[in-house]
Write a protein that holds these residues in place. Structure first.
Motif, PDB file in Angstrom:
ATOM      1  N   TYR A  57      -8.917  66.832 -23.729  1.00  0.00           N
ATOM      2  CA  TYR A  57      -8.202  65.763 -24.423  1.00  0.00           C
ATOM      3  C   TYR A  57      -9.205  64.653 -24.724  1.00  0.00           C
ATOM      4  O   TYR A  57     -10.318  64.659 -24.201  1.00  0.00           O
ATOM      5  CB  TYR A  57      -7.051  65.241 -23.550  1.00  0.00           C
ATOM      6  N   ARG A 249      -2.307  63.582 -15.020  1.00  0.00           N
ATOM      7  CA  ARG A 249      -1.309  63.900 -16.040  1.00  0.00           C
ATOM      8  C   ARG A 249      -0.359  62.731 -16.285  1.00  0.00           C
ATOM      9  O   ARG A 249       0.021  62.453 -17.413  1.00  0.00           O
ATOM     10  CB  ARG A 249      -0.550  65.173 -15.650  1.00  0.00           C
ATOM     11  N   LEU A 254       0.667  63.407 -20.022  1.00  0.00           N
ATOM     12  CA  LEU A 254       0.698  64.832 -20.352  1.00  0.00           C
ATOM     13  C   LEU A 254       1.862  65.476 -19.602  1.00  0.00           C
ATOM     14  O   LEU A 254       2.005  65.276 -18.406  1.00  0.00           O
ATOM     15  CB  LEU A 254      -0.617  65.502 -19.936  1.00  0.00           C
TER      16      LEU A 254
END
Ligand code: NI
Length: 255
Positions: A57, A249, A254
């Motif tokens: 990412y 996350r 995410l």
């Protein structure tokens, strides 16, 4: 699984073996990487990496040491990138008073501008702060987008400053320095901070952990950082991996 929340695989240090190295990361237990822009060029290269590797990412932004020639139109360009699927943060941005140039007023100006951008696009921030704790805290406290949150990457300050950052809702990014023998202050911070507010990072190619200190760093060495955090906390490395995976996350939104 390990989450490397801060890496610079666009760096020329990886030009000789980038694809070979990145191709191995997942089988080595590194499940996700956020590649972090530090200049306009590295932001562009970061986007290329996110398109090439599904587990990478990207963060888009300009480092304080790279802000000298920034223009308003560059911020608009960053803004146009923020809606891309795999762009998960604005960064790295902040203050670096270790070097005299660019001067503090310019650094503060572009830090504040990029914080504003993060607020507009609703993305967390990756904050780089070196030798400038007070100004960093002042600017973050004044930031209207504070509930969006983010991470103080490569955290290097005292426990008292850590507490202020944690109180504002920021994660602390912990990397290779936590393995260094002489890093007593950082070890105290790791002991102090709740595990659910810590994320792991390499900042590679910089800051390789022991026993590779001084060598080129990569996510392959992140397990040494997990090990050091586990030892300081008195818990299993697996627990550190699991909790910091989930923290990463959560930090970057995410699902
Ligand atoms: Ni960095």
């Amino acid at each position: 699984m390990l989450f490397d929340t801060h890496a610079h695989y666009d760096d020329e240090a990886f030009d000789g073996d980038r694809d070979g190295l990145l191709g191995h990361l997942q089988e080595a237990g590194v499940g996700a990487v956020v590649n972090v822009g530090a200049s306009l060029l590295s932001t562009r290269r970061t986007l290329e990496l996110t398109e090439r590797y599904h587990f990478i990412y990207g963060a888009v932004g300009v480092h304080p040491s790279e802000c000298r020639d920034l223009k308003e139109e560059d911020i608009r360009w960053l803004q146009s990138l923020a809606s891309k699927d795999k762009v998960v943060a604005i960064g790295e941005i902040g203050l670096d008073y270790h070097w005299e140039e660019p001067g503090a007023p310019l650094q503060k100006k572009w830090f504040a501008h990029q914080l504003e951008l993060a607020e507009q696009v609703r993305l967390p921030v990756i904050v780089h702060s070196r030798d400038g704790a007070k100004d960093t805290l002042d600017i973050l406290k004044a930031w209207k987008g504070r509930e969006i949150g983010g991470v103080i990457h490569c955290f290097s300050y005292s426990r008292e400053i850590a507490r202020e950052c944690l109180d504002m809702g920021f994660y602390l990014g912990i990397g290779g320095v936590a393995t260094f023998k002489n890093a007593r202050r950082l070890k105290e911070v790791v002991e102090y901070a709740p595990l659910d507010r810590i994320v792991l990072e390499t900042d590679c190619p910089y800051l390789a952990p022991e026993p590779y200190r001084g060598k080129r760093n990569s996510s392959l060495y992140l397990s040494y950082v997990a090990e050091a955090v586990a030892a300081l906390k008195g818990v299993d490395r697996e627990l550190v991996e699991d909790v910091t995976w989930n923290n990463g996350r959560a930090l970057y939104g995410l699902s």
